[in-house]
Write a protein that holds these residues in place. Structure first.
Motif, PDB file in Angstrom:
ATOM      1  N   HIS A 178      -0.466  -1.997  15.810  1.00  0.00           N
ATOM      2  CA  HIS A 178      -0.912  -1.110  14.738  1.00  0.00           C
ATOM      3  C   HIS A 178       0.129  -0.831  13.694  1.00  0.00           C
ATOM      4  O   HIS A 178      -0.066   0.019  12.850  1.00  0.00           O
ATOM      5  CB  HIS A 178      -1.407   0.210  15.338  1.00  0.00           C
ATOM      6  CG  HIS A 178      -2.582  -0.013  16.196  1.00  0.00           C
ATOM      7  ND1 HIS A 178      -3.841  -0.221  15.701  1.00  0.00           N
ATOM      8  CD2 HIS A 178      -2.680  -0.118  17.543  1.00  0.00           C
ATOM      9  CE1 HIS A 178      -4.668  -0.422  16.699  1.00  0.00           C
ATOM     10  NE2 HIS A 178      -3.995  -0.383  17.834  1.00  0.00           N
TER      11      HIS A 178
ATOM     12  N   GLY B 118       3.232  -3.222   5.745  1.00  0.00           N
ATOM     13  CA  GLY B 118       1.829  -3.510   5.929  1.00  0.00           C
ATOM     14  C   GLY B 118       1.586  -4.917   6.449  1.00  0.00           C
ATOM     15  O   GLY B 118       2.420  -5.806   6.282  1.00  0.00           O
TER      16      GLY B 118
ATOM     17  N   THR C 236      -1.748   5.723   2.773  1.00  0.00           N
ATOM     18  CA  THR C 236      -3.032   5.049   2.632  1.00  0.00           C
ATOM     19  C   THR C 236      -3.500   4.410   3.927  1.00  0.00           C
ATOM     20  O   THR C 236      -4.687   4.367   4.207  1.00  0.00           O
ATOM     21  CB  THR C 236      -2.953   3.971   1.559  1.00  0.00           C
ATOM     22  OG1 THR C 236      -1.828   3.150   1.844  1.00  0.00           O
ATOM     23  CG2 THR C 236      -2.834   4.580   0.175  1.00  0.00           C
ATOM     24  N   THR C 237      -2.579   3.901   4.692  1.00  0.00           N
ATOM     25  CA  THR C 237      -3.012   3.286   5.946  1.00  0.00           C
ATOM     26  C   THR C 237      -2.451   4.087   7.108  1.00  0.00           C
ATOM     27  O   THR C 237      -1.580   4.942   6.936  1.00  0.00           O
ATOM     28  CB  THR C 237      -2.509   1.839   6.061  1.00  0.00           C
ATOM     29  OG1 THR C 237      -1.088   1.887   6.133  1.00  0.00           O
ATOM     30  CG2 THR C 237      -2.954   1.021   4.871  1.00  0.00           C
ATOM     31  N   ARG C 238      -2.952   3.745   8.249  1.00  0.00           N
ATOM     32  CA  ARG C 238      -2.584   4.536   9.400  1.00  0.00           C
ATOM     33  C   ARG C 238      -1.098   4.408   9.734  1.00  0.00           C
ATOM     34  O   ARG C 238      -0.433   5.359  10.073  1.00  0.00           O
ATOM     35  CB  ARG C 238      -3.418   4.117  10.613  1.00  0.00           C
ATOM     36  CG  ARG C 238      -3.795   5.316  11.433  1.00  0.00           C
ATOM     37  CD  ARG C 238      -4.806   4.963  12.498  1.00  0.00           C
ATOM     38  NE  ARG C 238      -5.418   3.670  12.353  1.00  0.00           N
ATOM     39  CZ  ARG C 238      -5.194   2.683  13.211  1.00  0.00           C
ATOM     40  NH1 ARG C 238      -4.382   2.847  14.213  1.00  0.00           N
ATOM     41  NH2 ARG C 238      -5.823   1.538  13.050  1.00  0.00           N
TER      42      ARG C 238
ATOM     43  N   ALA D 203       0.850  -1.179   0.000  1.00  0.00           N
ATOM     44  CA  ALA D 203       0.000   0.000   0.000  1.00  0.00           C
ATOM     45  C   ALA D 203       0.888   1.231   0.000  1.00  0.00           C
ATOM     46  O   ALA D 203       1.877   1.282   0.724  1.00  0.00           O
ATOM     47  CB  ALA D 203      -0.875  -0.004   1.252  1.00  0.00           C
TER      48      ALA D 203
END
Lengths: 187, 1183
Positions: B674, B235, B197-199, B193
């Motif tokens: 996370h 990711g 796009t992601t946290r 990604a």
């Protein structure tokens, strides 16, 4: 690799690679060095095995050998005439033996030859004394030299003949921890 | 070839006297054979040189064969030549020639072979060509060859070893970089990604503003933190891209592969190195030799370096001399010990201090982070700066401390290295422990916070609802978290919530202090990233400090020393600041430390190896520049080759220790929830089991579950343990044998030396020196020659031969000897002369082996040693100093051990010594050849030498000359002796004793007497001899109760024979008698081996038990033969004697005395003393 000028034929290069521990590039470089020594004597074209020799005085002045206390002996022991005139073959041979990849036994044989000043196949006291004096630039007192020679012979002489035969020498030198790394000239 | 000439020359010298003494024919012939043998026997060293011509010969020979098998072999042989030609010590011209020849042959005959073979070889050729081409290309890419060469030529191999090590590390790091780059970083960049796009891949908004600030970047925050540099960026998606690349799995596997690869490459390198360095077990002491022959570093090509090297060598040698002269200096021990204790305390204190400081700093930084929202640059980098400072300063401090201790430089260097290594390890460990501790406390802090948080979180949840962030799940999670408040999972979920909430909240509402704290802890909570950051930071700071230290300590100092030395009141160059030294050991340790950091952090920061590659490149250039411009070589030369493995061992140690924390954290800690590829898993390694369970067929997971179950693991472990134990046991036993061999070698050497000393002493002893001394010297020379000649081959074999159990040797000997003697008998009359050699050999062996059986006599030494002693004796001067006999040279022993086996062969070999032998000898040789070829060559040498010795003796004793000459001429007659000797060893001993004494007397007593006198006496003696002899024999029988009747009979026969022979000689000195006498004497005299043996035996005789036991032992073996042997031998002798007579009429008389005496001796076992006396008398009379 495309050399503009053919110095050696492919067969020659192959043969040299078989006979030495060098790569193609190194052989060519060696030839370059050899040529540099006496540009007017040594032809660039070696395809037909020209017979030329470079005298000892020139070879000894190579930076690789210049500081070596045994330079004359090294060159002499590799020359077929014993006078130190080296043909290219012998020149290559010399650096092949002194190269990093040459086996210990081979190096030992030539080391023995180098230290054997009077070429009697024994390292006797005079040989040792000469070696030592060259090594230390005669800084040791004669008594010290004698003492060291005696001790050295005593240590390595297995058969009690007061001189070192090749076997004695080999036995001693193969156990030396840094013989391989120091008896080595990078060209 | 030239090497051969000296040996030949020496032989010429030796054999010349022979030529002079009217035996030119046999002499020259012998001469030739000697030459031939010497050539064959000559050491491997010579072999090499000769080998070439041999090879060429063979080439020519082999070309003609048409048999395919033979041809194939020939081709194989030629190929071998081609393959190994570079290791042959021939001049290049010959090499090229041989190579060409071999190639031609291969080319020419290969086609004749079957087609498949042809194809095979063609394929092999092609392969070879390709590999050579590849090699040629690869060599082009070896970096820094020229640079290293330059450094080598300036500073020698020691300094260069640092750079070679650096280059090697560089290679490893390149591979590591490729591994991580190709399997982790690239896929993530290409298929993962994209950023933002992601946290886990977005920079939090609050940090966005400062994300590009220099100090943020500097502390690896901001954009760097959210990049592929660190673990957190990757990711968690199981499969990425269209190809379904399993990134998390790859991440884990590569992380492990980094360690595995490092281990393998390290171990392989170490194994290779240790193979190269042979088993030089350091207690082998060639201090002076090494200092003379290995001192010069052939790489040095720079005048300054050469000078300093020369000075170092002189120092080194002087040091060795001093050490040799007074092994120990006596300084006040109390002061020294207290100083050393003090020094160690200091070192320990500084170690403890450094560890405490690091821990303290990490702790402080943590607190600071929690308390202050904004950190200064110093505060952010505190940890790594402190660590780097310590690693820089402490080694110098240790060096200062080490001066207190006053150790030998080498020991102090070792101490220094050990301390620095401990320091580095301590630093790394305290750092990583502190970091992990921080990780722990972080989570616990979150936990504490979460208590206060729960109400606010519910509040948050409600707030966040409008945003529509998968509210339902959040709520449910919340409720769960309420239930299990204390568990980590709940914390995580709570954080999760806060996280998601925060993105909304931060903008909307002001945050409380608690809030701020929480957000930060949430970010930090990606502890893997944090650790990775710290390691990378450490690495960077370390690099900066290295550069700074190089510039400051080396460069600036060099400049100051160079340019300010003129305007300073003391000599800057030689006194205080001097030029910086290049400290190989410390620098190598620093490299190792650096590599340790990489290994430690590689899992958390996949780009660390790549960074390290850059760092190493920079270091290479900077260091080499600094070394060449402003350093002087270290004075204590750190031994290059030995250190190589030392470096590697330390590196291995480091690798292991650095792997531990990583493995520990992987196993022990829970991955962050996370961020990172393993988020959401309970443990990092779950990825494996998960993959196995999901993506492999059922049977595979079953199999793995079986394999990982204790049922399999435990036995496997046990098996491993057993294997380790077994291998260790083998290693131990090998070591033991190794030690034993070394001890053996050492004792042999000392014995050798002893012998030399004794010889020298003996030389001085004789007051009537002239006559005695000369022979001794010459003989010693001869022996030495022998020694030198033989040594090469025997010594190599030596160990092997020594291994043979004495008993076995004995047996083989016996059998061989028997057969030999029989053969001799058969041939007896014709070839009687031939036997001598064998005989001599045989008795020796017998003697040697016998002692083995009754151990008490000889004591511990065992059979081999004895045999050696005997042989040795044999070589001693005929004058037979019993003193000399004690010590035996190495080669003797080996020879002996060889001899027994070849006894039969020897016979043949030696037969040509005498005239008689010539014709006969060939026959014998031929017969024996097939069997004994190899052995013979080895055994022959000594014989030749023996002969030569005798020849020399001739020269030396001018008075005795004739006699000796005669004797030497008739070597063969010995057989006579030999037979009896075989049967009755004791007799031989006696005889020899007599001989030896005679010898001694010779030296002193041979004052001039008229020849006529001599003759008279001789005749007279013969008569006497016979009588006394007989009586003696008879007396002897009763005396030796243990003797077997048969033997006695044999003896009687012998006596009778001899008597018969002698009686004529008494009256008229008949040909026969005289000859036989001659023969005997000759045997005694000219076999240098024998007289010596005899002396040796006499020694043995001192212990009465021995002779008897020997006889007993021998009798059974020889009984059957003895009678016939004796008679035959006599006959033979007589025949030979006749021949001799014809030739040397004059000499005969002289010799006859001696012979007679000997005959008598031989036959009379007990009458040794009588004989001896007689012999002495005889000698006197002769002279």
């Amino acid at each position: 690799m495309g050399n503009k000028q053919t110095i050696f034929t492919d067969e020659q290069l192959d043969a040299y690679q078989d006979c030495t521990f060098f790569t193609r590039k190194e052989i060519l470089r060696l030839h370059g060095r050899y040529h540099e020594l006496a540009p007017h004597l040594v032809p660039m074209d070696y395809t037909n095995d020209p017979d030329c020799k470079v005298p000892l005085a020139l070879i000894v002045n190579m930076p690789e050998l210049k500081e070596n206390p045994f330079r004359n002996r090294i060159v002499e022991s590799f020359s077929e005439d014993g006078m130190g005139n080296l043909s290219f073959n012998e020149f290559v041979d010399m650096f092949s033996v002194l190269s990093e990849t040459a086996p210990r036994e081979l190096k030992a044989i030539y080391a023995f030859k180098i230290y054997d000043y009077n070429v009697d196949n024994y390292l006797c006291k005079e040989d040792l004394e000469k070696t030592l004096n060259k090594l230390t630039k005669e800084e040791l007192t004669p008594e010290e030299v004698v003492l060291v020679c005696e001790k050295a012979i005593e240590e390595a002489d297995l058969d009690g003949d007061n001189k070192l035969s090749y076997a004695d020498f080999e036995n001693m030198i193969t156990r030396a921890p840094d013989f391989l790394s120091t008896f080595h000239i990078r060209i | 070839m030239s090497s051969l000439t000296p040996s030949r020359a020496s032989m010429n010298v030796v054999s010349e006297p022979l030529v002079g003494s009217s035996r030119s024919l046999s002499a020259t012939r012998r001469h030739k054979s000697i030459r031939k043998n010497s050539r064959r026997i000559y050491s491997a060293f010579q072999d090499h040189q000769q080998g070439s011509s041999d090879d060429e010969d063979k080439d020519d020979e082999r070309v003609d064969s048409n048999d395919p098998e033979e041809m194939f072999q020939n081709i194989q042989y030629q190929k071998e030549i081609i393959a190994n030609i570079r290791t042959r010590p021939w001049p290049m011209r010959r090499k090229l020639k041989v190579l060409k020849q071999a190639r031609e042959i291969v080319l020419k005959y290969e086609g004749r072979l079957t087609r498949t073979r042809g194809y095979q070889t063609a394929g092999a050729d092609l392969l070879k060509k390709i590999s050579r081409g590849l090699y040629n290309i690869v060599v082009l890419f070896i970096p820094w060859e020229v640079r290293i060469k330059k450094i080598e030529s300036h500073f020698g191999s020691g300094v260069a070893s640092y750079f070679i090590f650096l280059r090697w590390l560089f290679g490893i790091n390149i591979v590591l970089t490729i591994m991580t780059g190709a399997f982790i970083v690239l896929p993530e960049l290409l298929a993962g990604a994209p950023f933002g796009t992601t946290r886990s891949k977005t920079i939090p908004k609050e940090h966005l503003a400062s994300a590009q600030d220099l100090d943020t970047i500097w502390s690896l925050g901001g954009y760097l933190q959210y990049s592929v540099l660190f673990y957190g960026y990757y990711g968690r998606v199981r499969k990425i891209g269209s190809a379904g690349y399993r990134l998390p799995l790859a991440y884990f596997l590569v992380g492990m592969a980094v360690f595995a690869y490092s281990f393998i490459i390290l171990l392989r390198k170490m194994a290779k190195n240790s193979r190269l360095s042979l088993a030089s077990a350091s207690d082998e002491n060639f201090t002076f030799c090494w200092r003379v022959f290995c001192a010069w570093d052939y790489l040095i090509g720079n005048p300054e370096a050469a000078e300093s090297k020369g000075a170092a060598i002189v120092n080194n040698i002087r040091e060795a001399i001093v050490e040799e002269q007074e092994k120990k200096k006596d300084t006040s021990l109390a002061v020294l010990i207290s100083l050393r204790i003090l020094a160690n305390i200091l070192v320990l204190l500084s170690l403890a201090g450094s560890i405490y400081i690091i821990y303290f700093v990490v702790d402080r930084s943590q607190k600071l982070e929690q308390e202050k929202p904004e950190l200064t640059l110093w505060e952010k980098n505190e940890v790594s700066v402190v660590v780097s400072l310590i690693t820089m300063i402490a080694p110098s401090a240790f060096e200062l401390v080490a001066q207190l201790e006053m150790y030998h430089p080498r020991t102090s260097l070792r101490f220094q290295l050990a301390r620095v290594l401990v320091l580095y390890l301590g630093n790394l460990y305290s750092l990583i422990i502190a970091l992990l501790d921080k990780v722990n406390s972080m989570s616990s802090a979150v936990q504490v916070v979460s208590g206060n948080w729960s109400d606010s979180s519910s509040f948050l949840a409600t707030i966040s609802q409008p945003d529509g962030d998968s509210l339902s799940t959040l709520v449910s999670e919340l409720s769960i978290s309420d239930h299990h408040n204390s568990t980590i999972t709940t914390i995580a979920t709570v954080l999760d919530i806060t996280n998601s909430a925060r993105s909304n909240l931060v903008a909307v509402s002001n945050q409380t202090a608690v809030f701020g704290k929480n957000t930060r802890s949430q970010q930090d909570q990606c502890w893997e990233t944090y650790v990775g950051q710290e390691m990378l930071k450490l690495s960077i700071i370390d690099m900066i400090f290295t550069v700074a230290s190089i510039l400051l300590i080396d460069f600036i100092r060099g400049l100051v020393v160079r340019y300010l030395s003129d305007c300073c009141c003391w000599d800057l160059e030689s006194k205080f600041p001097e030029y910086g030294e290049f400290k190989i050991a410390e620098n190598v340790l620093h490299l190792i430390y650096n590599q340790g950091m990489i290994w430690m952090g590689a899992f958390f920061s996949p780009c660390l190896p790549a960074f390290n590659v850059l760092k190493l490149i920079g270091l290479m250039y900077l260091r080499s520049w600094a070394v060449l411009t402003c350093n002087v070589p270290h004075q204590q030369v750190f031994r290059a080759s030995r250190s190589n493995n030392f470096y590697l061992a330390m590196l291995l140690f480091m690798l292991f220790l650095c792997m531990l924390p990583t493995i520990f954290s992987i196993v022990r800690y829970r991955p962050s929830q996370h961020c990172g590829p393993f988020s959401g898993q309970e443990k990092i390694y779950d990825i494996i089991s998960e993959t196995v369970a999901n993506d492999f067929p059922l049977w595979f997971s079953k199999v793995t579950s079986y394999i990982t179950s204790p049922v399999v693991v435990l036995p496997a472990l046990l098996l491993l343990f057993m294997l380790i134990y077994y291998l260790q046991a083998i290693a131990r036993s090998l070591k033991f044998t190794n030690n034993q061999l070394r001890m053996q070698l050492q004792t042999e050497r000392t014995e050798d030396k002893k012998k030399v000393f004794q010889m020298a002493a003996a030389r001085l002893q004789g007051p009537e020196a002239a006559a005695d001394k000369k022979p001794d010297q010459q003989e010693s020379d001869i022996t030495s020659q022998e020694a030198s000649i033989q040594t090469p081959s025997p010594r190599r074999n030596g160990s092997v031969t020594n291994f043979q159990s004495p008993v076995r040797c004995g047996n083989s000997l016996r059998t061989i000897t028997q057969s030999a003697s029989r053969a001799d008998l058969n041939r007896g009359i014709v070839a009687g002369s031939v036997r001598n050699p064998s005989v001599t050999a045989l008795p020796k062996h017998r003697l040697e082996h016998i002692p083995n059986r009754p151990p008490p006599f000889l004591g511990a030494p065992g059979g081999t040693s004895k045999s050696k002693s005997y042989h040795h004796m044999a070589f001693n001067p005929p004058a037979g100093y019993s003193d000399n006999i004690n010590s035996e040279p190495l080669y003797r022993k080996t020879k002996c051990s060889i001899n027994p086996m070849e006894a039969a062969g020897i016979i043949a070999a030696h037969s040509y010594g005498g005239r008689r032998g010539h014709t006969t000898r060939y026959v014998i040789v031929n017969e024996r050849e097939p069997r004994k070829k190899l052995l013979r060559s080895a055994t022959r040498i000594p014989r030749h030498y023996l002969m030569e010795e005798s020849a020399e003796i001739l020269e030396l004793y001018p008075r005795n000359m004739k006699r000796y000459a005669a004797r030497t001429a008739h070597h063969q007659p010995r057989p006579h002796q030999s037979h009896p000797s075989e049967q009755h060893l004791s007799e031989e001993e006696e005889e020899e004793e007599g001989q030896s004494r005679r010898r001694v007397s010779l030296g002193k007593a041979h004052r001039p007497r008229s020849l006529s006198d001599l003759r008279h006496q001789a005749n007279f003696f013969i008569g006497d001899r016979a009588e006394g002899h007989l009586s003696g024999v008879k007396g002897a029988h009763p005396a030796r109760g243990g003797y077997v009747a048969q033997k006695e009979d044999d003896l009687d026969d012998c006596e009778g024979d001899s008597g018969g022979l002698e009686s004529p000689s008494c009256s008229q000195t008949s040909v026969k008698g005289a000859d036989s006498v001659l023969v005997q004497t000759r045997c005694h005299i000219h076999s240098p081996g024998k007289p010596n043996q005899s002396t040796g035996r006499t020694r043995l005789m001192e212990s009465y038990v021995r002779p008897k036991t020997r006889q007993k032992l021998d009798t059974p073996l020889t009984e059957s033969d003895s009678g016939s042997l004796a008679s035959s031998s006599d006959q033979q002798n007589s025949s030979t004697d006749q021949y001799i007579q014809v030739i040397h009429n004059k000499e005969r008389y002289l010799k006859s005395d001696a012979k007679q005496s000997k005959i008598a001796k031989k036959k009379s076992k007990t009458s040794i003393d009588l004989n001896v006396d007689e012999s002495n008398d005889l000698i006197c009379s002769n002279v």
